[in-house]
Design a protein around this motif. Sequence first.
Motif, short mmCIF file in Angstrom:
data_model
loop_
_atom_site.label_atom_id
_atom_site.label_comp_id
_atom_site.label_asym_id
_atom_site.label_seq_id
_atom_site.Cartn_x
_atom_site.Cartn_y
_atom_site.Cartn_z
N SER A 1 0.76 -0.86 -0.08
CA SER A 1 0.26 -0.04 -0.46
C SER A 1 0.59 1.39 0.08
N GLY B 1 -2.85 -7.91 -2.73
CA GLY B 1 -4.02 -7.79 -3.19
C GLY B 1 -4.21 -6.81 -2.20
N LEU B 2 -4.93 -6.47 -1.52
CA LEU B 2 -5.61 -5.86 -0.37
C LEU B 2 -5.09 -4.65 -0.47
N LEU C 1 -5.10 -2.84 -3.89
CA LEU C 1 -6.85 -1.86 -3.63
C LEU C 1 -6.74 -0.70 -2.49
N CYS C 2 -6.60 -1.56 -1.39
CA CYS C 2 -6.83 0.22 -0.51
C CYS C 2 -5.86 1.44 -0.74
N ALA D 1 -5.78 3.25 -3.32
CA ALA D 1 -6.29 3.89 -4.22
C ALA D 1 -7.57 5.01 -3.23
N ALA E 1 -9.38 -8.79 -4.61
CA ALA E 1 -8.71 -7.93 -4.51
C ALA E 1 -7.58 -7.54 -5.74
N MET E 2 -7.00 -8.06 -6.28
CA MET E 2 -6.60 -7.43 -7.71
C MET E 2 -7.32 -7.38 -8.38
N LEU F 1 -10.41 -6.17 -8.17
CA LEU F 1 -10.68 -4.70 -7.55
C LEU F 1 -9.51 -3.88 -7.79
N ALA F 2 -8.23 -4.43 -7.94
CA ALA F 2 -7.41 -2.65 -7.90
C ALA F 2 -6.85 -2.70 -8.96
N THR G 1 -9.21 0.24 -9.68
CA THR G 1 -9.02 1.54 -9.36
C THR G 1 -7.47 2.79 -10.20
#
Length: 275
Positions: A100, A176-177, A180-181, A183, A262-263, A265-266, A269
Amino acid sequence: MRLIGAGVPVDHPAQHRRRPERGGLTLRPYFATTARILRQLANDHRSVAMILIVPGAVITLMYFMFQDAPGPPGGLSPFNNACLILLGLLPLVVMFLITSISMQRERVSGTLERILTTPLRRIDLLGGYGTAFSLAAAAQATVACLVAFWALGLSTAGSPGWVFLIAIINATLGVGLGLLCSAFARTEFQAVQFMPLVIVPQLLLCGIIVPRDTMPGWLQWVSDLLPATYALEALQEVARHPALTATAIRDMVIVVGFAAVAMALAAATLRRRTA
């Protein structure tokens, strides 16, 4: 764009429009992106230390903490139980922080937006980021497992290879998280602030502190929606059974599914602007 020259209309497509993305990974840009991220990680000595040294140091500290602690008859020793938890969940935490922060640094510096104006497709870009950080996660899991099994004497009924694999899967989930976060943050500090929101509830509800079957029903339901629950359960299955059980396989598949979502959704973004 329509140009008029010498009375003859000429159709000319705008050059700044990107072609629609089709197909899978394009190997050359994918490998180039992966290599660039790995070089950046290698040059960041603090990140290297956090990935490779911190997990082993924490496990070693845990070993001396529980060295003389009595264990329950017929159960796992206190060190074995605590070390398994660390091997499974520490990679998730560390890779979430590293990913992140690194991704947010790319956004703030403008590097990500400059890359997105090139013909490089989002799937190649995300694949490069995911692969680079997953390789770092594999290195972390390797060092941590070597310290735990061969230096400190951790023992499990199942093969250490399954513990190693679960540690890598959990670290990939953290990647992955983290992607995503990142973004939804504007600064690196804000990226770190997502940890209490995304990671801490999972650590509290996965069964480390209080057994899940003693929680209120609604908390058990929430726990069933969190990937760390299945990560810890898979480790416990490996610790107790010599052969890989159906429950452990199911749990690993679920965690991999969470990481894949998660990937994905990332990827959605990556067009997000930093301004």
